[in-house]
Design an enzyme around this catalytic site. Structure first.
Site, mmCIF file in Angstrom:
data_model
loop_
_atom_site.group_PDB
_atom_site.id
_atom_site.type_symbol
_atom_site.label_atom_id
_atom_site.label_comp_id
_atom_site.label_asym_id
_atom_site.label_seq_id
_atom_site.Cartn_x
_atom_site.Cartn_y
_atom_site.Cartn_z
ATOM 1 C CE LYS A 1 53.029 38.194 15.056
ATOM 2 N NZ LYS A 1 52.214 39.318 15.542
ATOM 3 C CG ASP B 1 53.647 42.294 20.711
ATOM 4 O OD1 ASP B 1 54.545 42.093 19.871
ATOM 5 O OD2 ASP B 1 52.436 42.165 20.476
ATOM 6 C CD GLN C 1 48.908 40.513 14.869
ATOM 7 O OE1 GLN C 1 49.622 39.740 15.497
ATOM 8 N NE2 GLN C 1 49.403 41.354 13.982
#
Ligand code: GUN
Length: 283
Positions: free
Chosen positions: A52, A119, A96
Site C-alpha cells: 500500500k 476501507d 489493517q
C-alpha cells in the site's frame, strides 16, 4: 478456451489514471494523505501495508504508518484513531486487519470517521452501500466489480455465488453485485450441498483462504471464476482458493493468484483516498 483476467495490468492502468488526478490535486497545493495503523506482528499484514505504501508513493499520495505492538490497549487504539480523525492533513484512515484478539476490531472500525473510512468498514458506509448510496466501497469487492466490468462480463441477471461471508469481502461483495442487479447467493462453512449451489454460478467467487476450496467438479462450464484467496502452499508459493490448473479448463474467465484480485484491491484503496481528499477539500 479460458481468458485470464489480468488484474495486475488493469490495476496499473487505474493507478496511472489516479496519478494524473493526484497531480492535478497537488497542483492546487493539496497533497492527499493516507494513514495506516498496523497492530501486532502479522507477517502477511506487513507485506500488504508495504504494498500500500509503495502504491501511494507511485501515485503521489503521502503515507503515514502507525505501528503498534501486540499489547496495545483498546483505549490507546481508539485514542490514536481519534487523533487521526481530527487531523486535517489526513484524508484516509485504514486499520489493517487482523488485529490482536484482545482488541475489538468492529469498535475500532466504527470509531474511524466515516468521511475518512477509505476501507468502507464503518457501519455508516456499510449501510450506505446496502441502501445503494454513494459511499466508500470496500476495496476488494470494488476491485472485483471493476475487473468484471472491464472484461464486459454481464452482471445484470447473472447468478453470482460467493463462498465466504466475511465482513471484509463476502458481505460487501454481496451488496455490490446486488446493486448491479445480479442474483446473489452466499455460501459458507455451514452451507449444505455446496457443490450443487456453486454449479449454478455464472460468476463464482471464492473468498475463504483455503487451498483447493474450489475444484473443477464445483464449476459450471463457461463460468467466470474469481479467486480472492491468498494462501501459501507446501513449497511456500502463493496460491489462491481455486485449483487453477484444472478449473481454468472449464472457466470462460479466471483470475490468477498472484496478479488477479490483490493488485485491484490496492488500486481501489488509492481511488478511495483520492475520492476522500476531493470531497474533504470540495474539489
Ligand atoms: N486485511 C485483509 N484485507 C484487508 C483490507 O482490505 N483492508 C484492511 N484494513 N485490512 C485487510
Amino acid at each position: 478456451m479460458y481468458k485470464l483476467i489480468d488484474g495486475k495490468g488493469l490495476a496499473s492502468k487505474i493507478r496511472l489514471e489516479l496519478k494524473a488526478e493526484c497531480d492535478k490535486i497537488r497542483n492546487k497545493g493539496i497533497t492527499p494523505k493516507l494513514a495506516v495503523i498496523l497492530v501486532g506482528d502479522d507477517s502477511a499484514s506487513k507485506v500488504y501495508v508495504k504494498n500500500k505504501s509503495k502504491a501511494c508513493e507511485e501515485i503521489g499520495i503521502e503515507f503515514e504508518e502507525i505501528i503498534l505492538d501486540d499489547s496495545t490497549t483498546m483505549e490507546k487504539l481508539l485514542s490514536i484513531i481519534d487523533e487521526l480523525n481530527k487531523r486535517t492533513d489526513i484524508n484516509g484512515i485504514l486499520l489493517q486487519s487482523p488485529i490482536p484478539k484482545h482488541l475489538n476490531i468492529q469498535e475500532a472500525f466504527e470509531r474511524i470517521d466515516y468521511r475518512k473510512d477509505v476501507d468502507g468498514f464503518n457501519p455508516i458506509n456499510m449501510g450506505k452501500l446496502m441502501t445503494g448510496q454513494n459511499t466508500f466501497i470496500s476495496c476488494t469487492p470494488y476491485g472485483i466489480i471493476k475487473m468484471l466490468e472491464a472484461y464486459n462480463i454481464m452482471l445484470e441477471g447473472a447468478n453470482a455465488v460467493i463462498i465466504g461471508r466475511s465482513n471484509i469481502v463476502g458481505k460487501p461483495l454481496l451488496q455490490c453485485l446486488l446493486n448491479k442487479n445480479a442474483t446473489v447467493t452466499i455460501c459458507h462453512s455451514k452451507t449444505k450441498n455446496l457443490e450443487e449451489i456453486t454449479k449454478t454460478a455464472d460468476i463464482l467467487i471464492s473468498a475463504v483462504g483455503k487451498i483447493n476450496m474450489v475444484t473443477e467438479n464445483m464449476v459450471k462450464e463457461g463460468a467466470v471464476v474469481i479467486d480472492v484467496g491468498i494462501n501459501r502452499n507446501d513449497q511456500g508459493k502463493l496460491v489462491g482458493d481455486v485449483d487453477f490448473e484444472k478449473v481454468k479448463e472449464k472457466a470462460s474467465f479466471i483470475t490468477p493468484v498472484p496478479g488477479g484480485v490483490g493488485p485491484m484491491t490496492i488500486a481501489m484503496l488509492m481511488n478511495n483516498v483520492i475520492k476522500a481528499c476531493k470531497i474533504q477539500n470540495n474539489l
